[in-house]
Design an enzyme around this catalytic site. Structure first.
Site, PDB file in Angstrom:
ATOM      1  N   TYR A   1       0.881  -1.183   0.000  1.00  0.00           N
ATOM      2  CA  TYR A   1       0.000   0.000   0.000  1.00  0.00           C
ATOM      3  C   TYR A   1       0.915   1.229   0.000  1.00  0.00           C
ATOM      4  CZ  TYR A   1      -3.899   2.913   1.795  1.00  0.00           C
ATOM      5  OH  TYR A   1      -4.853   3.881   1.969  1.00  0.00           O
TER       6      TYR A   1
ATOM      7  N   ARG B   1      -5.270  10.883 -10.944  1.00  0.00           N
ATOM      8  CA  ARG B   1      -4.567  11.574  -9.842  1.00  0.00           C
ATOM      9  C   ARG B   1      -4.116  10.502  -8.865  1.00  0.00           C
ATOM     10  NH1 ARG B   1      -4.690  10.863  -4.970  1.00  0.00           N
ATOM     11  NH2 ARG B   1      -6.550  11.821  -4.121  1.00  0.00           N
TER      12      ARG B   1
ATOM     13  N   LYS C   1      -5.524  -1.064  -2.413  1.00  0.00           N
ATOM     14  CA  LYS C   1      -6.676  -0.771  -1.540  1.00  0.00           C
ATOM     15  C   LYS C   1      -7.432  -2.067  -1.232  1.00  0.00           C
ATOM     16  CE  LYS C   1      -6.540   3.860  -1.367  1.00  0.00           C
ATOM     17  NZ  LYS C   1      -6.577   4.704  -0.187  1.00  0.00           N
TER      18      LYS C   1
ATOM     19  N   GLU D   1     -11.591   5.834  -6.515  1.00  0.00           N
ATOM     20  CA  GLU D   1     -10.281   6.135  -5.929  1.00  0.00           C
ATOM     21  C   GLU D   1      -9.393   6.887  -6.902  1.00  0.00           C
ATOM     22  OE1 GLU D   1      -9.634   4.912  -2.612  1.00  0.00           O
ATOM     23  OE2 GLU D   1      -8.046   6.412  -2.838  1.00  0.00           O
ATOM     24  N   ASP D   2      -8.789   7.933  -6.424  1.00  0.00           N
ATOM     25  CA  ASP D   2      -7.760   8.679  -7.158  1.00  0.00           C
ATOM     26  C   ASP D   2      -8.214   9.154  -8.538  1.00  0.00           C
ATOM     27  OD1 ASP D   2      -6.406   8.259  -4.853  1.00  0.00           O
ATOM     28  OD2 ASP D   2      -4.641   7.349  -5.757  1.00  0.00           O
TER      29      ASP D   2
ATOM     30  N   ASP E   1     -13.451   7.544  -1.868  1.00  0.00           N
ATOM     31  CA  ASP E   1     -12.558   7.423  -0.713  1.00  0.00           C
ATOM     32  C   ASP E   1     -11.763   8.704  -0.457  1.00  0.00           C
ATOM     33  OD1 ASP E   1     -11.065   6.125   1.307  1.00  0.00           O
ATOM     34  OD2 ASP E   1      -9.481   5.662  -0.129  1.00  0.00           O
ATOM     35  N   ASP E   2     -11.295   9.348  -1.531  1.00  0.00           N
ATOM     36  CA  ASP E   2     -10.454  10.537  -1.349  1.00  0.00           C
ATOM     37  C   ASP E   2     -11.241  11.697  -0.772  1.00  0.00           C
ATOM     38  OD1 ASP E   2      -7.918   9.549  -2.564  1.00  0.00           O
ATOM     39  OD2 ASP E   2      -9.315   9.190  -4.201  1.00  0.00           O
TER      40      ASP E   2
ATOM     41  N   ASN F   1       0.490  12.120   0.038  1.00  0.00           N
ATOM     42  CA  ASN F   1       1.214  10.875  -0.245  1.00  0.00           C
ATOM     43  C   ASN F   1       1.817  10.922  -1.641  1.00  0.00           C
ATOM     44  OD1 ASN F   1       0.322   9.578   2.170  1.00  0.00           O
ATOM     45  ND2 ASN F   1      -1.680   9.358   1.221  1.00  0.00           N
TER      46      ASN F   1
ATOM     47  N   ASN G   1      -4.338   8.351   7.527  1.00  0.00           N
ATOM     48  CA  ASN G   1      -4.556   7.797   6.182  1.00  0.00           C
ATOM     49  C   ASN G   1      -5.960   7.215   6.133  1.00  0.00           C
ATOM     50  OD1 ASN G   1      -4.526   5.654   4.011  1.00  0.00           O
ATOM     51  ND2 ASN G   1      -2.482   6.516   3.736  1.00  0.00           N
TER      52      ASN G   1
HETATM   53  N1  LIG Z   1      -3.760  10.840   3.857  1.00  0.00           N
HETATM   54  C1  LIG Z   1      -4.811  10.486   3.156  1.00  0.00           C
HETATM   55  O1  LIG Z   1      -5.602   9.627   3.561  1.00  0.00           O
HETATM   56  C2  LIG Z   1      -5.079  11.139   1.834  1.00  0.00           C
HETATM   57  C3  LIG Z   1      -6.336  10.991   1.243  1.00  0.00           C
HETATM   58  C4  LIG Z   1      -6.603  11.605   0.023  1.00  0.00           C
HETATM   59  C5  LIG Z   1      -5.608  12.348  -0.596  1.00  0.00           C
HETATM   60  N2  LIG Z   1      -4.385  12.436  -0.004  1.00  0.00           N
HETATM   61  C6  LIG Z   1      -3.312  13.194  -0.655  1.00  0.00           C
HETATM   62  O2  LIG Z   1      -3.694  14.530  -0.799  1.00  0.00           O
HETATM   63  C7  LIG Z   1      -3.071  15.079  -1.936  1.00  0.00           C
HETATM   64  C8  LIG Z   1      -4.090  15.866  -2.714  1.00  0.00           C
HETATM   65  O3  LIG Z   1      -5.120  15.037  -3.164  1.00  0.00           O
HETATM   66  P1  LIG Z   1      -6.383  15.685  -3.919  1.00  0.00           P
HETATM   67  O4  LIG Z   1      -7.199  14.577  -4.437  1.00  0.00           O
HETATM   68  O5  LIG Z   1      -7.066  16.674  -3.066  1.00  0.00           O
HETATM   69  O6  LIG Z   1      -5.627  16.412  -5.127  1.00  0.00           O
HETATM   70  P2  LIG Z   1      -6.111  17.595  -6.017  1.00  0.00           P
HETATM   71  O7  LIG Z   1      -5.225  17.630  -7.186  1.00  0.00           O
HETATM   72  O8  LIG Z   1      -7.596  17.490  -6.216  1.00  0.00           O
HETATM   73  O9  LIG Z   1      -5.846  18.920  -5.132  1.00  0.00           O
HETATM   74  C9  LIG Z   1      -4.599  19.447  -4.842  1.00  0.00           C
HETATM   75  C10 LIG Z   1      -4.809  20.845  -4.287  1.00  0.00           C
HETATM   76  O10 LIG Z   1      -3.563  21.344  -3.806  1.00  0.00           O
HETATM   77  C11 LIG Z   1      -3.395  22.680  -4.242  1.00  0.00           C
HETATM   78  N3  LIG Z   1      -1.985  23.015  -4.316  1.00  0.00           N
HETATM   79  C12 LIG Z   1      -1.082  22.670  -5.281  1.00  0.00           C
HETATM   80  N4  LIG Z   1       0.104  23.230  -5.016  1.00  0.00           N
HETATM   81  C13 LIG Z   1      -0.037  23.936  -3.867  1.00  0.00           C
HETATM   82  C14 LIG Z   1       0.845  24.734  -3.100  1.00  0.00           C
HETATM   83  N5  LIG Z   1       2.094  24.900  -3.462  1.00  0.00           N
HETATM   84  N6  LIG Z   1       0.357  25.297  -1.979  1.00  0.00           N
HETATM   85  C15 LIG Z   1      -0.916  25.130  -1.605  1.00  0.00           C
HETATM   86  N7  LIG Z   1      -1.792  24.380  -2.293  1.00  0.00           N
HETATM   87  C16 LIG Z   1      -1.353  23.792  -3.415  1.00  0.00           C
HETATM   88  C17 LIG Z   1      -4.080  22.711  -5.599  1.00  0.00           C
HETATM   89  O11 LIG Z   1      -4.399  24.061  -5.968  1.00  0.00           O
HETATM   90  C18 LIG Z   1      -5.299  21.864  -5.310  1.00  0.00           C
HETATM   91  O12 LIG Z   1      -6.288  22.668  -4.732  1.00  0.00           O
HETATM   92  C19 LIG Z   1      -2.424  13.913  -2.667  1.00  0.00           C
HETATM   93  O13 LIG Z   1      -1.040  13.921  -2.403  1.00  0.00           O
HETATM   94  C20 LIG Z   1      -3.030  12.694  -2.043  1.00  0.00           C
HETATM   95  O14 LIG Z   1      -2.118  11.617  -1.989  1.00  0.00           O
HETATM   96  C21 LIG Z   1      -4.109  11.855   1.186  1.00  0.00           C
HETATM   97  O1  LIG Z   2      -3.806   5.932  -0.979  1.00  0.00           O
HETATM   98  C1  LIG Z   2      -3.557   6.469   0.105  1.00  0.00           C
HETATM   99  O2  LIG Z   2      -2.605   6.108   0.811  1.00  0.00           O
HETATM  100  C2  LIG Z   2      -4.431   7.554   0.663  1.00  0.00           C
HETATM  101  C3  LIG Z   2      -5.224   8.320  -0.323  1.00  0.00           C
HETATM  102  O3  LIG Z   2      -6.258   7.583  -0.877  1.00  0.00           O
HETATM  103  C4  LIG Z   2      -4.434   9.029  -1.360  1.00  0.00           C
HETATM  104  O4  LIG Z   2      -4.938   9.162  -2.473  1.00  0.00           O
HETATM  105  O5  LIG Z   2      -3.342   9.503  -1.057  1.00  0.00           O
HETATM  106 MG   LIG Z   3      -6.655   7.914  -2.850  1.00  0.00          MG
END
Ligand SMILES: NC(=O)c1ccc[n+]([C@@H]2O[C@H](COP(=O)([O-])OP(=O)(O)OC[C@H]3O[C@@H](n4cnc5c(N)ncnc54)[C@H](O)[C@@H]3O)[C@@H](O)[C@H]2O)c1
Ligand SMILES: O=C(O)C[C@H](O)C(=O)O
Ligand SMILES: [Mg+2]
Length: 603
Positions: free
Chosen positions: A129, A182, A200, A271-272, A294-295, A445, A490
């Site tokens: 993962y 994404r 997942k 997802e993603d 999920d996101d 991530n 996460n």
């Molecule tokens: N920990 C978790 O469980 C978890 C869950 C979902 C997503 N994520 C992570 O979150 C991140 C974003 O996912 P998402 O689906 O929202 O992506 P996304 O592309 O929809 O959104 C990214 C956002 O970040 C902003 N951004 C880009 N550069 C920036 C900067 N320098 N400063 C401030 N903001 C900035 C963009 O304008 C956009 O609004 C990914 O890395 C993903 O792995 C983590």
């Molecule tokens: O996949 C993960 O580890 C968490 C989340 O779904 C992500 O998109 O980053």
């Molecule tokens: Mg995800």
């Protein structure tokens, strides 16, 4: 009468590590070498002699029968040798080597693979993962050996209804679907994103006990806009730009119709997907099918539980959540999902309106602080845009450092996908936070994309912070015997329980109420003693236990909303008569656990 007693009797052995009770038989329609080549039925050297006779396996294996325990020990020995032999090599090389050895076992013997995964979840989750799955997706075309899951491409338009019947499994319970647009913080990886649904679903099997014969990872290949991949001669996906607009939606529609025609009770996890399609598809399908994103939704529940934990860590009652100032960095599907759910939770709190709730949040995207003066303000972000009058000393597009210095937030939460955006200056500015225990959530991530490392957070923001990251980091040694605890914020702490609860309740849809119940369950899982130490989430070693609780909470919420249609022999009426403990017990009894079952051949 529902069958708790019967379930309990037949599954009594499941909690034991190596059970001596005899599991129920498993029907197999193959014989001989075909069985050895089917990872679901294969027991390698573990086939007893009688079974070898019955199934035409005599002579196809070395004569000695090796027990499951011995096979397990042998695999773990080879894993540990690999760890020793790769010491000192670059992280990427070691991670991929570990992934390969686990993947080979997955391809050969699923029972042994899942037992190894469940028993070593802390060590193996980072391999199958996040974060290694990101590296696997980036290198997928080179790593590809044999397919796993299904691939529906733009070229399959009009064919999906029949294609879905190509899947060999009779029943599918859980589907994780991506279009690869994404992948974590790594951007558009096209067809290579299939690694994410696979990872997942491995977590679904390990944490939620979903039967691996009933899971289906799916890639919807509508092209890619990743120029590097389009030019790569080894790229395995469609070599065309991504479909857009109605053309895109018609592909997803056709897929969803096909899935629910064949398996009306399946749960689909999106997802993603890039943000626009993440929100659009969620709105489009959430009242038609049993699905969730999920996101947007899983992440929101985990983040909300963390935010509530932060309030407790400050030694304050939960009602103090209404006084927290929270800076969210990233206005994408994840950041906005968190904001929406947090505002919903806050506006349920006594004396708080939705407008007041929104005033606690400061949203920053790649163009800085989001205000109503933003040209081309994204409608999804608009509810959280600040009015000029409410941000004295700040302006549209103000940078992160400026915002942190001005707001002195209690919480800094990153979902930006940008590694290192919580710079030394930003983290140092968090020392001026108005909170006695500021919280830093670097949730992006994989590891390289985390907004900051755990070391830097404790070093620059101070030792009294609460820290969480999306990818795993080691706890930080603060000297003098003190430890900076690292939480893993996460969505893996919730999606398995959301899917499981929806499945075993037979829920028609997945509602906000069910998601809220999941989040509350996670938030209340931790004791005050843990929280005082900055521990907001359980150890991943407890994920199976937590997931059963979350599944129970989701089931009860589905029942309360009259959405639970029942599952197997258990109908809605039986659910209504179950106590809280009985719902969790029922969920547990529906969890699959890897043991070798006697194989019975049937033509
Ligand atoms: N920990 C978790 O469980 C978890 C869950 C979902 C997503 N994520 C992570 O979150 C991140 C974003 O996912 P998402 O689906 O929202 O992506 P996304 O592309 O929809 O959104 C990214 C956002 O970040 C902003 N951004 C880009 N550069 C920036 C900067 N320098 N400063 C401030 N903001 C900035 C963009 O304008 C956009 O609004 C990914 O890395 C993903 O792995 C983590
Ligand atoms: O996949 C993960 O580890 C968490 C989340 O779904 C992500 O998109 O980053
Ligand atoms: Mg995800």
């Amino acid at each position: 009468m529902w069958k708790l007693v019967q379930f309990a009797a037949s599954n009594v052995s499941r909690s034991r590590r190596f059970s001596t009770a005899i599991p129920g038989p498993c029907i197999v329609h193959k014989r001989g070498a075909d069985i050895l080549h089917d990872p679901w039925f294969n027991k390698d050297t573990g086939f007893p002699l009688t079974e070898r006779d019955r199934l035409g396996l005599r002579g196809l294996l070395p004569p000695r029968v090796i027990s499951f325990e011995q096979q397990y020990a042998r695999f773990m020995d080879s894993y540990h040798s690999l760890e020793n032999n790769t010491k000192g090599q670059p992280d990427k090389v070691v991670s991929l080597a570990k992934w390969r050895i686990l993947n080979r076992l997955h391809d050969r013997n699923e029972t042994l693979y899942y037992r190894a995964l469940i028993d070593n979840i802390k060590d193996f989750a980072p391999v199958i993962y996040t974060p290694t799955v990101g590296l696997v997706c980036q290198n997928y075309s080179g790593l590809f050996r044999r397919p796993r899951g299904m691939y529906f491409s733009a070229k399959d338009k009009g064919e999906m209804m029949s294609m879905i019947y190509n899947w060999p499994g009779q029943q599918v319970d859980m589907i994780v679907l991506t279009d690869g647009s994404r992948i974590l913080g790594l951007g558009d990886l096209g067809v290579q994103g299939i690694g994410i649904p696979i990872g997942k679903l491995d977590m679904y099997v390990a944490a939620a006990g979903i039967n691996p014969q009933r899971v289906l990872p799916v890639m919807l290949d509508v092209g890619t806009n990743n120029q590097k991949l389009l030019k790569d001669r080894l790229y395995l996906g469609l070599r065309q730009p991504r479909l857009e607009g109605e053309e895109y939606l018609s592909i997803v529609d056709e897929f969803m119709e096909a899935v629910y025609t064949r398996w009306p009770k399946a749960v689909v996890q999106f997802e993603d997907f890039q943000m626009k399609w993440a929100f659009e598809t969620l709105q489009r399908y959430r009242k038609r099918f049993c699905m969730f994103n999920d996101d947007i939704q899983g992440t929101a529940g985990v983040a909300l539980a963390g935010l509530l934990g932060t309030v407790r860590a400050q030694g304050r009652p939960l009602s103090n959540f209404v006084n927290q100032k929270i800076v969210v960095v990233g206005a994408g599907s994840a950041g906005l999902g968190v904001l929406n759910m947090a505002v919903q939770a806050l506006s349920r709190m006594e004396g708080n309106t939705e407008t007041a709730a929104k005033s606690q949040f400061f949203l920053i995207d790649k163009n800085g602080l989001v205000t109503t003066e933003r040209i081309d303000l994204d409608p999804a972000a608009a509810p959280f845009a600040k009015d000029a009058k409410d941000i004295e000393g700040l302006r549209e597009g103000a940078g992160l450092l400026e915002v942190v210095k001005n707001v002195k937030p209690d919480v800094l939460l990153g979902l930006s996908g940008v590694g290192g955006v919580f710079s030394e200056e930003v983290l140092k500015a968090m020392r001026q936070s108005d909170s006695t225990k500021p919280a830093i959530f670097a949730m992006s991530n994989p590891t390289m994309n985390a907004e900051c490392t755990a070391d830097d957070a404790f070093k620059h923001a101070g030792e009294n912070i609460v820290f969480a990251s999306g990818s795993p980091f080691e706890n930080v040694d603060l000297g003098n015997g003190k430890v900076g605890h690292v939480n893993q914020a996460n969505n893996m702490y919730l999606f398995p329980g959301i899917g499981l609860g929806a499945l075993v309740s037979g829920a028609r849809f997945i509602t906000d109420g069910m998601l809220q119940a999941a989040s509350e369950c996670l938030a209340s899982y931790m004791t005050d003693e843990d929280i005082q130490k900055g521990i907001l989430y359980p150890s991943i070693n407890n994920i199976r236990h937590l997931t059963a609780e979350v599944g129970g909470a989701v089931l009860r919420a589905a029942v309360a909303e009259d959405l639970a249609e029942g599952h197997g022999d258990v109908g809605p009426r039986e659910f209504m008569n179950m106590s809280k403990e009985e719902t969790v017990e029922y969920v547990k009894q529906n969890m699959w656990y890897p043991v070798y079952s006697p194989l019975v051949h049937e033509k």
